[in-house]
Enzyme design. Structure first.
Site, PDB file in Angstrom:
ATOM      1  N   CYS A 151       0.828  -1.296  -0.197  1.00  0.00           N
ATOM      2  CA  CYS A 151       0.080  -0.119  -0.075  1.00  0.00           C
ATOM      3  C   CYS A 151       1.162   1.394   0.065  1.00  0.00           C
ATOM      4  O   CYS A 151       1.740   1.384   0.927  1.00  0.00           O
ATOM      5  CB  CYS A 151      -0.802   0.177   1.180  1.00  0.00           C
ATOM      6  N   CYS A 187       0.493   3.535   3.435  1.00  0.00           N
ATOM      7  CA  CYS A 187       1.177   2.636   4.476  1.00  0.00           C
ATOM      8  C   CYS A 187       2.456   2.692   4.364  1.00  0.00           C
ATOM      9  O   CYS A 187       3.102   2.723   5.400  1.00  0.00           O
ATOM     10  CB  CYS A 187       0.742   1.286   4.606  1.00  0.00           C
ATOM     11  N   ASP A 215       0.331  15.422  -3.209  1.00  0.00           N
ATOM     12  CA  ASP A 215       0.132  14.447  -4.120  1.00  0.00           C
ATOM     13  C   ASP A 215       1.163  14.302  -5.105  1.00  0.00           C
ATOM     14  O   ASP A 215       1.852  15.150  -5.639  1.00  0.00           O
ATOM     15  CB  ASP A 215      -1.090  14.827  -4.852  1.00  0.00           C
ATOM     16  N   HIS A 256      -4.701   1.283   7.835  1.00  0.00           N
ATOM     17  CA  HIS A 256      -5.082   0.932   6.538  1.00  0.00           C
ATOM     18  C   HIS A 256      -6.428   0.350   6.384  1.00  0.00           C
ATOM     19  O   HIS A 256      -6.905  -0.577   7.030  1.00  0.00           O
ATOM     20  CB  HIS A 256      -4.413  -0.205   6.283  1.00  0.00           C
ATOM     21  N   ASN A 263     -12.648   9.672  -2.695  1.00  0.00           N
ATOM     22  CA  ASN A 263     -13.347   8.752  -3.699  1.00  0.00           C
ATOM     23  C   ASN A 263     -13.665   7.398  -2.726  1.00  0.00           C
ATOM     24  O   ASN A 263     -12.551   7.045  -2.119  1.00  0.00           O
ATOM     25  CB  ASN A 263     -12.346   8.264  -4.654  1.00  0.00           C
ATOM     26  N   GLY A 297     -14.315   5.890  -8.534  1.00  0.00           N
ATOM     27  CA  GLY A 297     -13.022   6.287  -8.974  1.00  0.00           C
ATOM     28  C   GLY A 297     -11.774   5.987  -7.957  1.00  0.00           C
ATOM     29  O   GLY A 297     -10.647   6.280  -8.401  1.00  0.00           O
ATOM     30  N   HIS A 305      -7.028   2.547   0.161  1.00  0.00           N
ATOM     31  CA  HIS A 305      -6.657   3.511   1.591  1.00  0.00           C
ATOM     32  C   HIS A 305      -7.114   4.643   1.474  1.00  0.00           C
ATOM     33  O   HIS A 305      -6.725   5.397   0.688  1.00  0.00           O
ATOM     34  CB  HIS A 305      -5.333   3.228   1.682  1.00  0.00           C
ATOM     35  N   HIS A 357      -8.045   8.338   1.543  1.00  0.00           N
ATOM     36  CA  HIS A 357      -7.334   9.661   1.446  1.00  0.00           C
ATOM     37  C   HIS A 357      -8.116  10.826   1.023  1.00  0.00           C
ATOM     38  O   HIS A 357      -9.035  10.423  -0.123  1.00  0.00           O
ATOM     39  CB  HIS A 357      -6.080   9.460   0.357  1.00  0.00           C
ATOM     40  N   HIS A 364      -8.474  14.507  -0.807  1.00  0.00           N
ATOM     41  CA  HIS A 364      -7.902  15.398  -1.587  1.00  0.00           C
ATOM     42  C   HIS A 364      -8.049  16.685  -1.224  1.00  0.00           C
ATOM     43  O   HIS A 364      -9.427  17.062  -1.290  1.00  0.00           O
ATOM     44  CB  HIS A 364      -8.434  15.296  -3.206  1.00  0.00           C
TER      45      HIS A 364
END
Length: 291
Positions: free
Chosen positions: A171, A174, A194, A210, A250, A256, A261, A263, A265
């Protein structure tokens, strides 16, 4: 220390500093004896500054910062940061802010050491014996490596999340790349830029546990992510000066999500980055963006 000092007699927050000392604090002696005060050192929450004074006399390259006594916030990054008995007198959201601030002041190769009390009998507000003011105290347990513990004190060692060796799980969140720029970190989450930014300053806020679905995070984890999001926004605003933001998560392949994991944006927006920005996040289904 090269900083102006506000004396205890003129400072309304004197009750937050436990006591005056003529010698090094106990955790300062421990980290000094173990040779952990490397490079440029910061004492974060240094109180009256006695540890800074004595360690400086002993040849340690050290500065002190204290919100109430030495309030000039550091502008550089440090190899070593010490934070002794600060977290025990702070509310949870204040503790999180201290962790974030220290994570941002630490060099990628650096380490921070947090000392917390282990002899508190009860938690909450109490009347300070000397200053007769209500003083908050709480027990603190951190999810970092403990390097010392006795009945009265525990010292934790902190490294930025992407600098801590881990067994590879496949991952990318992770096991974030050590060269990735860490923006801020708290006990539950961290933020990096990013790797493939949509716009300059595109940041990710990532829980350390995770798990794929944001809605399966605990309330504490969700709260930590959103708290971190607010602070990262301030950093991005100051550094990149965008004119707006989009925030998105997402959840699921059909929405999408490509990395399993969680996250968040944080995407800065700038004038002219698209022909027509109206509709914002409604654009995930382009033909239904306008209404």
């Amino acid at each position: 220390m090269g900083l102006s000092f506000m004396g205890k007699n003129e400072n309304q927050f004197s009750h937050l500093t436990a006591k005056e000392r003529d010698s090094l604090s106990f955790p300062a002696r421990i980290v000094k004896e173990r040779g952990l005060l490397l490079g440029e050192v910061l004492d974060f929450g240094c109180g009256f500054g006695k540890d800074v004074e004595i360690l400086g006399q002993q040849g340690v390259n050290i500065l002190g910062y204290d919100k109430h006594y030495f309030p000039h916030f550091p502008e550089q990054k440090f190899d070593t940061i010490i934070c002794f008995y600060v977290l025990n007198v702070l509310l949870p959201e204040e503790q999180a802010l201290v962790l974030m601030e220290i994570s941002a002041l630490l060099k990628p190769s650096g380490k921070a050491y947090f000392a917390v009390r282990r002899d508190l009998v009860y938690e909450g507000f109490r009347t300070h014996k000397i200053h007769q003011k209500p003083t908050f105290q709480t027990n603190v347990v951190l999810p970092f490596r403990s390097i010392f513990k006795n009945d009265s004190c525990e010292i934790y060692e902190f490294q930025q999340y992407n600098q801590v060796p881990k067994s590879y799980s496949g991952c990318p969140f992770c096991n974030p790349e050590s060269k990735a720029e860490l923006i801020l970190e708290s006990a539950q989450a961290y933020s990096i830029l990013d790797k493939f930014p949509v716009n300059p300053g595109h940041a990710l806020i990532i829980p350390k546990r995770h798990i794929a679905d944001y809605f399966e995070l605990s309330f504490k984890e969700q709260s930590s992510c959103l708290f971190l999001l607010n602070e990262v926004k301030k950093k991005i605003q100051k550094r990149f000066n965008p004119e707006g933001f989009n925030i998105g998560i997402n959840i699921g392949e059909k929405a999408g999500q490509t990395v399993s994991h969680v996250h968040i944006h944080l995407i800065p927006r700038y004038a002219g980055d698209v022909d027509d920005p109206r509709g914002g996040v409604r654009g995930v289904i382009p033909e239904r963006k306008m209404y």
